[in-house]
Design a protein around this motif. Structure first.
Motif, mmCIF file in Angstrom:
data_model
loop_
_atom_site.group_PDB
_atom_site.id
_atom_site.type_symbol
_atom_site.label_atom_id
_atom_site.label_comp_id
_atom_site.label_asym_id
_atom_site.label_seq_id
_atom_site.Cartn_x
_atom_site.Cartn_y
_atom_site.Cartn_z
ATOM 1 N N ASP A 1 -33.629 -54.755 -3.147
ATOM 2 C CA ASP A 1 -34.620 -55.707 -2.644
ATOM 3 C C ASP A 1 -34.048 -57.101 -2.382
ATOM 4 O O ASP A 1 -34.763 -57.989 -1.911
ATOM 5 N N LEU A 2 -32.772 -57.294 -2.695
ATOM 6 C CA LEU A 2 -32.135 -58.581 -2.424
ATOM 7 C C LEU A 2 -31.899 -58.730 -0.917
ATOM 8 O O LEU A 2 -31.653 -57.734 -0.223
ATOM 9 N N PRO A 3 -31.967 -59.945 -0.398
ATOM 10 C CA PRO A 3 -31.794 -60.147 1.043
ATOM 11 C C PRO A 3 -30.386 -59.790 1.516
ATOM 12 O O PRO A 3 -29.415 -59.956 0.783
ATOM 13 N N THR A 4 -30.300 -59.300 2.732
ATOM 14 C CA THR A 4 -29.011 -58.954 3.338
ATOM 15 C C THR A 4 -28.511 -60.146 4.158
ATOM 16 O O THR A 4 -29.211 -60.591 5.077
ATOM 17 N N PRO A 5 -27.351 -60.691 3.844
ATOM 18 C CA PRO A 5 -26.813 -61.829 4.607
ATOM 19 C C PRO A 5 -26.618 -61.469 6.077
ATOM 20 O O PRO A 5 -26.341 -60.315 6.411
ATOM 21 N N GLU A 6 -26.779 -62.442 6.942
ATOM 22 C CA GLU A 6 -26.612 -62.205 8.377
ATOM 23 C C GLU A 6 -25.151 -61.930 8.722
ATOM 24 O O GLU A 6 -24.848 -61.103 9.584
ATOM 25 N N GLU B 1 -29.414 -47.794 5.472
ATOM 26 C CA GLU B 1 -30.660 -47.713 6.250
ATOM 27 C C GLU B 1 -31.628 -48.812 5.838
ATOM 28 O O GLU B 1 -32.244 -49.459 6.684
ATOM 29 N N LYS B 2 -31.749 -49.026 4.530
ATOM 30 C CA LYS B 2 -32.664 -50.055 4.023
ATOM 31 C C LYS B 2 -32.225 -51.451 4.451
ATOM 32 O O LYS B 2 -33.050 -52.330 4.718
ATOM 33 N N LYS B 3 -30.912 -51.651 4.509
ATOM 34 C CA LYS B 3 -30.371 -52.963 4.883
ATOM 35 C C LYS B 3 -30.241 -53.137 6.395
ATOM 36 O O LYS B 3 -29.890 -54.215 6.870
ATOM 37 N N GLY B 4 -30.479 -52.063 7.140
ATOM 38 C CA GLY B 4 -30.360 -52.136 8.586
ATOM 39 C C GLY B 4 -28.919 -52.220 9.051
ATOM 40 O O GLY B 4 -28.617 -52.847 10.081
ATOM 41 N N LEU B 5 -28.027 -51.605 8.311
ATOM 42 C CA LEU B 5 -26.604 -51.652 8.651
ATOM 43 C C LEU B 5 -26.203 -50.452 9.502
ATOM 44 O O LEU B 5 -26.838 -49.399 9.467
ATOM 45 N N LYS B 6 -25.127 -50.629 10.252
ATOM 46 C CA LYS B 6 -24.597 -49.538 11.052
ATOM 47 C C LYS B 6 -23.778 -48.607 10.154
ATOM 48 O O LYS B 6 -23.336 -48.983 9.071
ATOM 49 N N LYS B 7 -23.545 -47.419 10.633
ATOM 50 C CA LYS B 7 -22.784 -46.426 9.879
ATOM 51 C C LYS B 7 -21.371 -46.921 9.585
ATOM 52 O O LYS B 7 -20.798 -46.631 8.533
ATOM 53 N N SER B 8 -20.816 -47.705 10.510
ATOM 54 C CA SER B 8 -19.437 -48.197 10.375
ATOM 55 C C SER B 8 -19.323 -49.401 9.434
ATOM 56 O O SER B 8 -18.223 -49.766 9.018
ATOM 57 N N HIS B 9 -20.444 -50.032 9.096
ATOM 58 C CA HIS B 9 -20.424 -51.205 8.230
ATOM 59 C C HIS B 9 -20.102 -50.834 6.788
ATOM 60 O O HIS B 9 -20.535 -49.789 6.294
ATOM 61 N N LYS B 10 -19.370 -51.710 6.136
ATOM 62 C CA LYS B 10 -19.103 -51.526 4.704
ATOM 63 C C LYS B 10 -20.202 -52.233 3.913
ATOM 64 O O LYS B 10 -20.433 -53.433 4.113
ATOM 65 N N ILE B 11 -20.857 -51.497 3.033
ATOM 66 C CA ILE B 11 -22.001 -52.040 2.290
ATOM 67 C C ILE B 11 -21.643 -53.321 1.551
ATOM 68 O O ILE B 11 -22.377 -54.309 1.592
ATOM 69 N N LEU B 12 -20.494 -53.315 0.880
ATOM 70 C CA LEU B 12 -20.108 -54.459 0.044
ATOM 71 C C LEU B 12 -19.887 -55.736 0.858
ATOM 72 O O LEU B 12 -19.997 -56.833 0.317
ATOM 73 N N ASP B 13 -19.577 -55.587 2.141
ATOM 74 C CA ASP B 13 -19.368 -56.769 2.990
ATOM 75 C C ASP B 13 -20.681 -57.434 3.383
ATOM 76 O O ASP B 13 -20.683 -58.564 3.881
#
Length: 282
Positions: A255-260, A186-198
């Protein structure tokens, strides 16, 4: 049986010096003493062989072997200058390869300097990588280490996929200040299907790699048994990694940036470029 790692740490790391440019080096006479060479003249012969090996590798000998003078105190209280030589880690590696391998300490030195020299080479190679290549490299390491971590967790009693998901979540909570996988997404704005480590940069991936490897080792080393204990070990290790980052003045992982782009996207693009290049060659 001698603990090689600790023994090497004691005898080789303790005689290591750091110059004003933050470069490490060893003095020849100190290394000779550690390698049990009683006569400096005999050790000089080994150094000369190492210099030839260095030259044959097309490297500048003076970059790795530098003759120096050193003042030593005599029994009378006076001082006199003796010749010595400053050695790089690679020079020490060449020396132990040419030293008397019948000596146990020389065999230990061969192992130590071979491992450390390769480690240094890998670190230098890694520093030259782009951020995308670093992400791919660490992500692939994490894949392998997570397999080992899953095995260690299973040995501790976590054999159900749902229990393992909870175990992984506790590790994230320790490292991310209470945030679990759902909250991190949620903090990174990722979808449920996304893998956090990617969707992590190299710094964040490195923190998670350290969390995974240290948890794996602790579970095995302390023979942890039981789901609750294993979960708490993962949380504690994650929390300690977080504490270390804070003490070093680093940015907290959340707090680190999330790569596009995800790691998978980067790998896909690289494969496409590679395939395109191959087609051009045909």
């Amino acid at each position: 049986m001698v603990d090689i790692e600790k023994y090497n740490e004691k005898i080789f790391e303790n005689i290591k010096h750091i110059n004003e440019f933050n470069h490490e080096f060893w003095y020849g006479r100190e290394l000779a003493e550690v390698l049990e060479y009683m006569k400096w003249g005999n050790f000089r012969k080994v150094i000369e062989k190492a210099k030839i090996a260095c030259e044959n590798s097309n490297l500048n000998v003076l970059d790795h072997f530098a003759d120096v003078g050193k003042m030593v105190q005599l029994g009378s209280g006076s001082e006199r200058e003796i010749d010595d030589i400053m050695l790089s880690r690679y020079a020490c590696y060449l020396i132990v390869q040419n030293a008397d391998s019948r000596k146990k300490v020389v065999a230990l030195g061969q192992t130590y300097f071979a491992v450390q020299t390769r480690k240094q080479e890998l670190e230098e190679e890694f520093e030259q990588l782009t951020e995308d290549r670093k992400r791919i490299s660490i992500r692939n390491e994490l894949i392998n280490h997570n397999k080992s971590l899953a095995e260690a967790a299973q040995m501790a009693g976590i054999d159900d996929p749902r229990d393992y998901a909870l175990f992984q979540n506790r590790g994230y909570q320790g490292l991310y200040g209470g945030l679990g996988a759902k909250e991190i997404k949620e903090k990174k704005g990722l979808k449920k299907s996304h893998k956090i480590l990617d969707y992590m940069g190299s710094t964040e991936l490195a923190a998670n790699l350290f969390r995974a490897t240290q948890t794996d080792e602790k579970l095995r080393r302390e023979n942890i048994k039981g789901k609750h204990k294993a979960n708490e070990v993962h949380y504690e290790v994650g929390a300690k990694v977080r504490k270390t980052i804070k003490e070093l003045g680093g940015t907290m992982p959340e707090d680190l940036p999330t790569p596009e782009k995800s790691v998978k996207q980067i790998e896909k693009e690289e494969r496409k470029k590679l395939k395109s290049g191959e087609n051009e060659d045909e």
